[in-house]
Design an enzyme around this catalytic site. Structure first.
Site, PDB file in Angstrom:
ATOM      1  N   ARG A 146       7.580   5.798  -2.991  1.00 38.01           N
ATOM      2  CA  ARG A 146       7.469   4.227  -3.601  1.00 38.01           C
ATOM      3  C   ARG A 146       8.797   3.630  -3.353  1.00 38.01           C
ATOM      4  O   ARG A 146       9.865   3.940  -3.309  1.00 38.01           O
ATOM      5  CB  ARG A 146       7.183   4.364  -5.019  1.00 38.01           C
ATOM      6  N   LYS A 170       6.695   7.904 -11.070  1.00 37.81           N
ATOM      7  CA  LYS A 170       5.620   7.451 -12.429  1.00 37.81           C
ATOM      8  C   LYS A 170       5.668   8.879 -13.505  1.00 37.81           C
ATOM      9  O   LYS A 170       5.889   9.844 -13.183  1.00 37.81           O
ATOM     10  CB  LYS A 170       4.416   7.254 -11.851  1.00 37.81           C
ATOM     11  N   HIS A 237       5.019  -0.401   0.591  1.00 39.89           N
ATOM     12  CA  HIS A 237       3.657   0.295   0.538  1.00 39.89           C
ATOM     13  C   HIS A 237       2.733   0.824   1.581  1.00 39.89           C
ATOM     14  O   HIS A 237       2.000   1.729   1.613  1.00 39.89           O
ATOM     15  CB  HIS A 237       2.771  -0.306  -0.850  1.00 39.89           C
ATOM     16  N   ARG A 240       4.072   3.810   3.059  1.00 40.56           N
ATOM     17  CA  ARG A 240       3.902   5.067   2.205  1.00 40.56           C
ATOM     18  C   ARG A 240       2.297   5.312   2.621  1.00 40.56           C
ATOM     19  O   ARG A 240       2.142   6.521   2.574  1.00 40.56           O
ATOM     20  CB  ARG A 240       3.860   4.583   0.837  1.00 40.56           C
ATOM     21  N   HIS A 263       1.032  12.042  -6.916  1.00 37.31           N
ATOM     22  CA  HIS A 263      -0.186  11.421  -8.005  1.00 37.31           C
ATOM     23  C   HIS A 263      -0.596  12.543  -8.647  1.00 37.31           C
ATOM     24  O   HIS A 263      -0.670  13.806  -8.678  1.00 37.31           O
ATOM     25  CB  HIS A 263      -1.620  11.319  -6.814  1.00 37.31           C
ATOM     26  N   TYR A 272      -7.549   8.372   0.804  1.00 35.79           N
ATOM     27  CA  TYR A 272      -6.914   8.515   2.260  1.00 35.79           C
ATOM     28  C   TYR A 272      -7.856   9.311   2.972  1.00 35.79           C
ATOM     29  O   TYR A 272      -7.855   9.406   4.228  1.00 35.79           O
ATOM     30  CB  TYR A 272      -5.660   9.242   2.368  1.00 35.79           C
TER      31      TYR A 272
END
Length: 299
Positions: A146, A170, A237, A240, A263, A272
């Site tokens: 990220r 995150k 992004h 990514r 994630h 994806y």
């Protein structure tokens, strides 16, 4: 209604200490609701009920407001009514139980493998800016970072001998990611030049003055590289997303890609699989003898 709204916004600013960006967003959303209330002869927050608010949301959606924006608006309304209840000014929340209309989920934009290679394989000048930018691009695509993870990366998060990078993502969660050989080579060429700026801290990517490079600066450099090498705008992004799509296309291992991306929910990674299916469908349409497009003369 204006006075109570102003009091709530001041509460967010002084007591909750939300960012200026967040405060502006709440103000815009709640002023939108306030204008709709006034237009429909609702003069007190206590008189706004779920039925009226649902109608407002439906009208805004019909005018083209995105589902994500409407979700943010409902969140702002819930925050306001939580504050009003705390102050003893209202006992109900018209946003309770309401959810925004489901929007069409947009697939992330990616570069195909050839375009990614074209972006990264262009000539690189042997100078501070060029080597730094090339190392950033390679690391984005090599490890699926990220933007925030890249700009916050320090030297001690890098282990070039082992080919690993440790990032904090995150939820303050740390994960270790592999670094490809091309990215390792680019980082090895960048690190000696980094020292020339005498950085005051351990930031991996710095400006020529030695300061940690910021997110906006990285976005600008990536965008400029995309225009220069591909003739299109590229953002971090997108690299990514390209990393994730290409990894899934090659490995078909959704769980592994989930771990690499950091994630928390595999449903986030599953988008994806749609990208991969689109690629396969395109290949099928072009290659399968029974999938050829009709020429109009097949009657």
């Amino acid at each position: 209604m204006h006075d109570q709204l102003d009091a709530y916004l001041e509460h967010l600013r002084s007591e909750r200490q939300v960012s200026a960006h967040t405060l502006d967003g709440y103000r815009r959303d709640l002023l939108t609701v306030l204008a709709l209330c006034e237009k429909n002869a609702i003069h007190h927050w206590i008189d706004l009920d779920s039925r009226s608010l649902r109608g407002f949301i439906a009208r805004l959606h019909a005018k083209g407001q995105a589902s994500r924006s409407l979700a943010r608006l409902l969140s702002a309304v819930r925050g306001l009514y939580h504050y009003l209840a705390r102050e003893g000014l209202c006992r109900h929340d018209p946003a309770s139980g309401l959810s925004p209309p489901k929007g069409e989920r947009r697939l992330p934009r990616t570069l195909d493998a050839d375009r990614a290679q074209q972006l990264l394989d262009g000539a690189v000048e042997d100078d501070f800016i060029a080597r730094r930018d090339h190392a950033m691009l390679e690391l984005f695509y090599s490890s699926g970072l990220r933007l925030s993870e890249l700009v916050n990366l320090d030297l001690d998060g890098l282990d070039l001998a082992a080919g690993l990078v440790r990032v904090r993502g995150k939820g303050n969660k740390t994960r270790e990611l592999p670094i490809g050989s091309k990215a390792r080579e680019a980082l090895q060429q960048w690190l000696p030049l980094r020292q020339l700026s005498n950085p005051p801290d351990a930031a991996l990517f710095v400006s020529q003055q030695g300061r940690r490079i910021g997110a906006r600066a990285v976005q600008l450099r990536v965008r400029q590289a995309g225009v220069r090498e591909l003739g299109q705008h590229v953002h971090p992004h997108m690299l990514r997303h390209s990393f994730a799509s290409h990894m899934l296309e090659s490995s078909q291992d959704l769980r592994a890609v989930q771990e690499l991306l950091g994630h928390a929910d595999i449903a986030t990674t599953q988008i994806y699989t749609h990208l991969d299916f689109q690629h396969l469908a395109t290949v099928y349409d072009k290659a399968h003898p029974r999938a050829k497009r009709s020429t109009g003369n097949d009657e």
